[in-house]
Write a protein that holds these residues in place. Sequence first.
Motif, mmCIF file in Angstrom:
data_model
loop_
_atom_site.group_PDB
_atom_site.id
_atom_site.type_symbol
_atom_site.label_atom_id
_atom_site.label_comp_id
_atom_site.label_asym_id
_atom_site.label_seq_id
_atom_site.Cartn_x
_atom_site.Cartn_y
_atom_site.Cartn_z
ATOM 1 N N GLU A 1 4.212 10.238 -7.706
ATOM 2 C CA GLU A 1 4.708 9.728 -8.341
ATOM 3 C C GLU A 1 4.051 10.607 -9.562
ATOM 4 O OE1 GLU A 1 8.589 8.058 -10.525
ATOM 5 O OE2 GLU A 1 7.448 6.788 -9.681
ATOM 6 N N LYS A 2 2.998 9.428 -9.614
ATOM 7 C CA LYS A 2 2.768 9.791 -11.703
ATOM 8 C C LYS A 2 1.716 11.503 -10.977
ATOM 9 C CE LYS A 2 1.447 5.298 -12.029
ATOM 10 N NZ LYS A 2 0.263 4.271 -12.119
ATOM 11 N N GLU B 1 0.621 -1.726 0.011
ATOM 12 C CA GLU B 1 0.200 -0.071 0.404
ATOM 13 C C GLU B 1 1.073 1.163 -0.055
ATOM 14 O OE1 GLU B 1 -4.282 0.296 1.789
ATOM 15 O OE2 GLU B 1 -2.782 -1.641 3.442
ATOM 16 N N CYS B 2 1.817 1.143 0.812
ATOM 17 C CA CYS B 2 2.795 1.920 1.067
ATOM 18 C C CYS B 2 3.650 2.634 -0.477
ATOM 19 C CB CYS B 2 3.473 2.530 1.774
ATOM 20 S SG CYS B 2 3.820 2.350 3.728
ATOM 21 N N LYS B 3 3.749 1.442 -1.134
ATOM 22 C CA LYS B 3 4.718 1.643 -2.508
ATOM 23 C C LYS B 3 3.102 1.883 -3.373
ATOM 24 C CE LYS B 3 6.724 -1.228 -6.587
ATOM 25 N NZ LYS B 3 6.075 -0.237 -7.071
ATOM 26 N N ASP B 4 2.429 1.681 -3.596
ATOM 27 C CA ASP B 4 0.922 1.685 -4.548
ATOM 28 C C ASP B 4 1.237 3.607 -4.355
ATOM 29 O OD1 ASP B 4 0.656 0.296 -5.574
ATOM 30 O OD2 ASP B 4 -0.693 -1.643 -3.975
ATOM 31 N N SER B 5 1.007 4.493 -2.639
ATOM 32 C CA SER B 5 0.928 5.598 -2.334
ATOM 33 C C SER B 5 1.231 5.946 -3.519
ATOM 34 C CB SER B 5 0.486 5.096 -0.900
ATOM 35 O OG SER B 5 -0.262 7.060 -0.753
ATOM 36 N N LEU B 6 3.233 5.866 -3.258
ATOM 37 C CA LEU B 6 4.158 6.512 -3.533
ATOM 38 C C LEU B 6 4.041 6.818 -5.290
ATOM 39 C CD1 LEU B 6 6.667 5.579 -1.186
ATOM 40 C CD2 LEU B 6 5.787 7.583 -1.000
ATOM 41 N N ASP B 7 3.509 5.737 -5.187
ATOM 42 C CA ASP B 7 3.529 5.580 -6.790
ATOM 43 C C ASP B 7 2.616 6.686 -7.910
ATOM 44 O OD1 ASP B 7 5.605 3.565 -7.368
ATOM 45 O OD2 ASP B 7 3.625 1.886 -7.862
ATOM 46 N N ASN C 1 2.102 19.810 -17.772
ATOM 47 C CA ASN C 1 1.416 20.577 -18.162
ATOM 48 C C ASN C 1 2.144 21.609 -17.989
ATOM 49 O OD1 ASN C 1 -0.573 18.674 -18.155
ATOM 50 N ND2 ASN C 1 -0.993 18.563 -16.240
ATOM 51 N N GLY C 2 3.461 22.168 -17.226
ATOM 52 C CA GLY C 2 4.325 23.164 -17.625
ATOM 53 C C GLY C 2 3.959 23.988 -16.562
ATOM 54 N N GLU C 3 3.854 23.027 -15.408
ATOM 55 C CA GLU C 3 3.379 23.421 -14.170
ATOM 56 C C GLU C 3 4.606 23.669 -13.177
ATOM 57 O OE1 GLU C 3 0.463 23.994 -11.635
ATOM 58 O OE2 GLU C 3 -1.176 23.985 -13.105
ATOM 59 N N GLU C 4 4.808 24.648 -12.519
ATOM 60 C CA GLU C 4 6.234 24.839 -11.339
ATOM 61 C C GLU C 4 6.111 23.792 -10.788
ATOM 62 O OE1 GLU C 4 9.746 27.881 -9.498
ATOM 63 O OE2 GLU C 4 8.243 28.248 -10.946
ATOM 64 N N ASN C 5 7.503 22.993 -10.428
ATOM 65 C CA ASN C 5 7.500 22.035 -9.214
ATOM 66 C C ASN C 5 9.023 21.270 -8.515
ATOM 67 O OD1 ASN C 5 8.098 19.922 -10.413
ATOM 68 N ND2 ASN C 5 6.468 19.474 -10.471
ATOM 69 N N GLU C 6 8.868 21.463 -7.173
ATOM 70 C CA GLU C 6 9.918 21.372 -6.658
ATOM 71 C C GLU C 6 9.917 19.867 -6.027
ATOM 72 O OE1 GLU C 6 12.801 24.081 -5.291
ATOM 73 O OE2 GLU C 6 12.096 26.014 -6.398
ATOM 74 N N VAL C 7 10.493 18.929 -6.122
ATOM 75 C CA VAL C 7 10.676 17.958 -5.192
ATOM 76 C C VAL C 7 11.817 17.499 -4.890
ATOM 77 C CG1 VAL C 7 10.414 15.241 -6.168
ATOM 78 C CG2 VAL C 7 9.526 16.595 -7.478
#
Length: 69
Positions: free
Chosen positions: A54-55, A45-51, A63-69
């Motif tokens: 990420e998606k 469930e943790c892996k699915d949530s993280l996936d 979509n060209g939105e600015e984001n920082e990870v």
Amino acid sequence: MAKKEFSIDQGFEQLDDILKKLGSEDVKLSDAVKLYSEGVSVVKECKDSLDQVEKELIILNENGEENEV
């Protein structure tokens, strides 16, 4: 019945509790197997949530939105 919303923070807490129980000297083999199985399920469930997160980040990035990870 609706599926309960999964929280990754709660998943990590569950895994921590499972590890503590598995580390106990009093745990029976049958209980250890059940705990292990439960832990594997929580990890999935943790892996699915993280996936999923990420998606969502990839979609935002496309979509060209600015984001920082």
